[in-house]
Write an enzyme that holds these catalytic residues in place. Structure first.
Site, short mmCIF file in Angstrom:
data_model
loop_
_atom_site.label_atom_id
_atom_site.label_comp_id
_atom_site.label_asym_id
_atom_site.label_seq_id
_atom_site.Cartn_x
_atom_site.Cartn_y
_atom_site.Cartn_z
N GLY A 1 93.86 -0.95 30.91
CA GLY A 1 93.95 0.29 30.14
C GLY A 1 93.18 1.44 30.75
N ARG A 37 86.35 9.29 21.80
CA ARG A 37 87.15 10.08 22.74
C ARG A 37 88.56 9.53 22.89
NH1 ARG A 37 81.97 10.67 24.88
NH2 ARG A 37 81.45 12.78 25.59
N ARG A 94 88.25 -4.04 22.45
CA ARG A 94 87.49 -5.19 22.94
C ARG A 94 88.09 -6.46 22.36
NH1 ARG A 94 86.06 -2.70 26.50
NH2 ARG A 94 83.98 -2.27 27.33
N HIS A 147 93.39 -6.09 31.35
CA HIS A 147 92.32 -5.11 31.15
C HIS A 147 92.53 -3.89 32.05
CE1 HIS A 147 88.00 -5.02 29.38
NE2 HIS A 147 88.43 -3.78 29.58
N GLU A 204 87.88 -13.51 29.07
CA GLU A 204 88.68 -12.86 30.10
C GLU A 204 88.48 -13.52 31.45
OE1 GLU A 204 88.29 -8.61 30.10
OE2 GLU A 204 88.87 -8.44 28.00
#
Length: 326
Positions: A288, A161, A238, A286, A267
């Site tokens: 996004g 997607r 990732r 992170h 992370e």
């Protein structure tokens, strides 16, 4: 009243949805193993964000039946462990896809137009007119003008997607799009089955794949060396897909022009990560897929999965449903 434990705070609308459907909602004060083990007791459902679910938490749960993830990636949950304990794992697909796609395009534009370089030089007091130069003249002097992305080639690794939306946005901006995805056989996007086509020819490369055995360290020193020295890389997929040490070396040595990373092997990155001192790199936390709109959508989706399963209905997106039924 059934209990739902939420590992980290989610959108209030999702909490209210659970409460309206008769759930007692508790937000864990921390995500370490000891805390989650204590608070998982009595919980029918566990809603996870991106933090890793520690080993042993599921084993210690006495009533847990579903782990619902507020996003597509489920690499922070041990699926085999959940299945062994007869716990369904569900996720939310596509709700934050546009948000991630916007992030990719935003960082491509920012890097190509050297936005952050200009900002840093201004704030450091380095853009100074000593001989009456205009700002456009100073932009030339300090190499701040950058390039248009129109007409440039964008390689998209992963045409789910998110990748499809990136392709549409890139096409609208006049880019030449090429995609790679071994699971896609037909697409409106021009496809290649050879990653070398991406590495050798693209001006921008967007990584939008899950982390698997096949994709771990997919892009390392060899692949970086194949790229144009003017190429930019964006990873909103990732951490671990791009070898971080090799990327830092490539940036510092001018092998590639720049990179934007929203995800990391660890992370947050350790204080000694080579990424923190690499040249021409944009690091984000992170974010996004975590616009306010996307955060609401994925939280509601995760809550709905718990509600559905509690009433005997199969949630829309499941990971191990068939294994539990066998």
């Amino acid at each position: 009243m059934k209990k739902v434990l939420i590992s980290e705070k989610i959108d209030d609308d999702a909490v209210q949805l659970l409460q309206k459907n008769g759930f007692d909602v508790e937000i864990s004060p921390a995500v370490d193993e000891a805390t989650l083990t204590e608070h998982i007791k009595g919980a029918f459902g566990l809603i996870m964000r991106s933090s890793k679910l520690p080993e042993g938490v599921v084993d210690s749960a006495d009533q847990l039946r579903i782990i619902s993830r507020t996003g597509t990636g489920i690499d922070n949950v041990n699926i085999d462990d959940a299945t062994k304990n007869h716990v369904l794992v569900a996720r939310v697909n596509g709700a934050n896809a546009y948000s991630v796609a916007e992030y990719v395009i935003t960082t491509m534009l920012a890097m190509s137009r050297r936005i952050y370089k200009s900002d840093r030089l201004f704030k450091a007091g380095q853009i100074v007119s000593t001989h009456g130069e205009s700002l456009p003249g100073l932009a030339v002097k300090y190499d701040l003008n950058g390039h248009e992305i129109r007409g440039k080639r964008l390689g998209i690794l992963g045409l789910g997607r998110i990748g499809k939306i990136i392709a549409k946005l890139g096409d609208a901006l006049g880019m030449d799009i090429i995609g790679y995805d071994p699971y896609v056989k037909a697409s409106d996007v021009k496809l290649t089955t050879d990653l070398n086509d991406i590495y050798n020819s693209c001006d921008f490369i967007s990584v939008n794949m899950p982390l698997t055995k096949e994709t771990k360290n997919l892009i390392a020193a060899k692949e970086l060396g194949q790229m144009k020295d003017s190429a930019f890389i964006v990873n909103a997929g990732r951490g671990g897909i791009i070898n971080e040490t090799d990327l830092a070396d490539a940036l510092n040595n001018g092998v590639v022009a720049g990179a934007a990373l929203d995800v990391f092997t660890e992370e947050p990155p350790r204080s000694d990560s080579p990424l923190l001192t690499a040249k021409n790199i944009l690091l984000t936390a992170h974010i996004g897929g975590t616009t306010y709109e996307a955060s609401k959508a994925v939280a509601i989706g995760a809550a709905q999965a718990v509600i559905d399963y509690s009433t005997g209905k199969k949630p829309q997106f499941t990971v191990n449903y068939k294994d539990l039924k066998n």
